[in-house]
Design an enzyme around this catalytic site. Structure first.
Site, PDB file in Angstrom:
ATOM      1  CD  GLN A   1      -3.193  -0.538   0.292  1.00 36.21           C
ATOM      2  OE1 GLN A   1      -3.000  -0.246  -0.888  1.00 36.21           O
ATOM      3  NE2 GLN A   1      -4.382  -0.490   0.853  1.00 36.21           N
ATOM      4  CB  SER A   2       0.744   4.380  -1.915  1.00 34.92           C
ATOM      5  OG  SER A   2       0.631   3.672  -3.135  1.00 34.92           O
ATOM      6  CB  SER A   3       0.368   6.533   2.326  1.00 37.14           C
ATOM      7  OG  SER A   3      -1.038   6.400   2.275  1.00 37.14           O
TER       8      SER A   3
END
Length: 698
Positions: free
Chosen positions: A26-28
């Site tokens: 997941q990006s963040s």
């Protein structure tokens, strides 16, 4: 539930004999917490690997990169581990929900494809299985990676456009420096703490006075004044912390446009060439002031004006020593008075300086631009002591008419400085008293039975009391040592001292940097040329008032043939010789006329003797032919020899051995011998006795 189509035949026994890796990302951190459905779907890819024939025990999940962006693999250690396993030939299948989970840039994506193609590893997503070794599948995977990178670019572009549009109105929130405070309504005001305001204002005032951040730092350390800071850690509002002043803190204050009430967006940019591995926030470089993309004035309350801010930036840039860019640099502690403001009168370049002599005590200004740039000859070099002395003399003469105004200004500065420092310390004591009262209220507010809390609050109260006591003692000591109660006699003494600029200039407490700073306030630059006139140094002073003045002086030379006044010296020696003057008298006459030697020192009789021999001038015989007896009754050597009846050589021998008392009015003049009738008879008897003894011996 998973799509299975004809591409499933690509899975062979040789693939199932290796490991299947499920990559989850997941990006963040926010997405990890809030978008749990997406994370759950990625973990369920394990079931797809089992359906494709891999035993559950041979399926591994890589979720080390949760909360990390896919735009680069430098900080994604899970992705790096996956590449390493593929390179070892241990992976038969890589599963990811889509290509964007594996990589958001083509470099990382094609590196993965190349390794999978070489080692026969399959790649699968939520729809189908791909074999990177097949041209068609490799083409589809390449397009998928390109779309993934383009998608990230579009997302960033839209987000950045929205932020940019808001920033152009000055509404995009930024971190405020310690001197500004954002209220709950969103309005920005000066920090409510008066001590914070006063300390920041002091920094700006002292920089305008002292001109360098280092000088402001030394001033704050000398006066034991700390600077406020606000570490942006944890939820807002952030408390103000007082720290010992550092140079980086002072520069951050001076370079922040928010203190001028100006909103600036885009002061920094990323330079990929300066990125450092393992440092995700490296590579940030400061844009030049003229390249700031968004500048909106009058957004915040201001400590200084925008013009003052620009002047501060120009001063900080001018403090850097870059002669090739015509930057003189800040005045330093070296002995050279004109350091940084001397320009070559031959090529027009700034002259650098060096120190010569056995101990490096003699400054020399030299122009080496042609040497460093073209390997050409050196333009010139000028001894610093002589040039500095001439410029110093002219500077003091120029300031002489304004000495009373300077003394009054200095008196006013003393009073303002004392008032400012007293105000800073009074605000500090007021803050300490408030902290004591606050700790006292907290202690009284707790229930007496709750000793666990009461003991801690009591300890805190005691610490604040000790801090207040220490601060009051320091204030009393400072006030006693710096009491400024000027009596009429004190004012007269200060005015008298101010009227004597030379005494202040040469005072032990006046440093070389102080003298250079004073000089630069009056003189812009000095142009010098020592080859324009024979034996002379020509220089031009460009004053800060745009006026110019030209001067010259005789320089130190190695031989009299290079002396600027050689013809005049020779002429005067001949004239004084013709007047019957001796060497020491000639030296006194030349010194009285202001003439100097090659080393710019006074003449003496040895120097005149050397010059006289060099010019072929004979020695002067005082009073013409020597008389037998001088007017004062003394005898010459010839007169004494005739009176006694001996040779002149015998007279000189007796003078040398002390038998005769004689003296010379000055070196090179005839002897004057003291003889009485009794001494003459005594010496005549001595001569007869010596002659008789020699005859008998023969």
């Amino acid at each position: 539930m998973w799509t299975t189509e004809a591409s499933a035949f690509k899975v062979a026994t040789q693939h199932q004999a290796k490991w299947a890796y499920v990559y989850v990302r997941q990006s963040s951190p926010g997405q990890v917490v809030n978008n749990r459905e997406s994370t759950d779907l990625q973990y369920r890819l394990v079931e797809r690997a089992v359906e494709m024939g891999w035993p559950r025990a041979r399926v591994k999940v890589i979720d080390d990169d949760l909360g990390k962006s896919g735009r680069s693999a430098s900080e994604r250690y899970g992705f790096q581990h996956l590449l390493a396993e593929i390179g070892l030939g241990e992976v038969g299948l890589v599963l990811s929900f889509d290509a964007s989970r594996l990589a958001r840039n083509n470099r990382d994506w094609y590196q993965l494809l190349e390794l999978c193609s070489v080692f026969g590893t399959l790649i699968a997503d939520s729809e189908r299985v791909y074999d990177p070794g097949l041209y068609t599948d490799r083409l589809l995977l390449g397009l998928s990676g390109m779309m993934s990178e383009a998608e990230l670019h579009q997302l960033k572009r839209r987000l950045h456009a929205g932020a940019l549009n808001k920033a152009q109105r000055g509404e995009l929130r930024q971190r405020l420096p310690v001197g500004l405070f954002r209220q709950q309504t969103g309005d920005v005001i000066l920090h409510p703490d008066e001590e914070v305001q006063a300390r920041l204002q002091l920094v700006f005032e002292k920089f305008q006075e002292l001109k360098t951040g280092r000088a402001v730092l030394r001033y704050l350390h000398r006066e034991n004044l700390w600077l406020p800071s606000r570490p942006l850690q944890g939820p807002a509002p952030h408390e103000v912390v007082w720290q010992r002043a550092r140079n980086s803190m002072i520069l951050a204050i001076l370079k922040n446009p928010a203190y001028a009430g100006t909103y600036v967006y885009g002061r920094y940019t990323l330079d990929p060439t300066k990125r450092k591995p393992g440092h995700p926030y490296s590579g940030r470089v400061r844009r030049a002031l003229d390249d700031w993309p968004i500048v909106v004035h009058n957004i915040y309350p201001a400590y200084i004006t925008w013009e003052t801010f620009l002047a501060n930036q120009a001063q900080l840039k001018a403090n850097q020593n870059r002669y090739q860019e015509d930057q003189s640099g800040v005045p330093r502690k070296g002995q050279a008075l004109l350091q940084g403001i001397v320009r070559c009168g031959r090529c027009g370049r700034k002259m650098r300086m060096r120190y010569s002599g056995p101990e490096g005590n003699y400054p020399v200004y030299e122009c080496v631009y042609a040497v460093s740039e073209y390997s050409g000859p050196r333009c010139q070099e000028v001894r610093g002591l002589g040039l500095d002395a001439q410029v110093e003399k002219l500077l003091l003469e120029a300031l002489e008419p304004d000495k009373l105004e300077l003394a009054l200004a200095a008196l006013g500065e003393l009073e303002q400085e004392y008032a400012a420092l007293r105000r800073q310390r009074e605000l500090h004591l007021e803050r300490l008293r408030y902290e004591v009262q606050r700790a006292q209220r907290q202690y009284h507010a707790v229930e007496p039975e709750n000793r666990l809390v009461a003991r801690s609050l009591e300890k805190l109260w005691e610490e604040k009391l000790r801090a207040l006591e220490k601060g009051e003692k320091e204030f009393e000591a400072w006030a006693s040592a710096n009491r400024l109660e000027l009596q009429p006699a004190d004012r007269e003494a200060i005015l008298a001292l101010g009227s004597n600029l030379s005494a202040i200039w040469h005072a032990p407490g006046t440093t070389a940097a102080d003298r250079k700073q004073i000089l630069r306030l009056v003189i812009k630059e000095v142009i010098v040329d020592q080859k324009r006139a024979h034996g002379m140094v020509w220089f031009q002073i460009n004053w800060q008032t745009s006026a110019t003045s030209q001067h010259q002086y005789a320089r130190r030379v190695n031989a009299y043939k290079q002396h600027a006044y050689l013809d005049r010296i020779q002429q005067r020696i001949w004239e004084l010789h013709a007047a019957g003057k001796l060497d020491d008298e000639i030296a006194e006459a030349l010194n009285a006329e202001g003439l100097l030697t090659t080393k710019q020192g006074p003449f003496d009789k040895k120097t005149i003797w050397w010059l006289r021999n060099h010019l072929g001038v004979p020695a002067v015989k005082p009073n013409g032919p020597h008389p037998d007896q001088w007017q004062n009754g003394t005898y010459s050597a010839q007169g004494a020899a005739e009176a006694i009846g001996v040779f002149v050589g015998t007279i000189y021998k007796w003078i040398k051995t002390g038998r005769l008392e004689a003296y010379q009015p000055r070196k090179g003049t005839p002897y004057q011998i003291h003889l009485t009738p009794k001494k003459i008879v005594e010496l005549q008897k001595y001569v007869q006795r010596v002659r008789r003894s020699k005859k008998e011996a023969s």
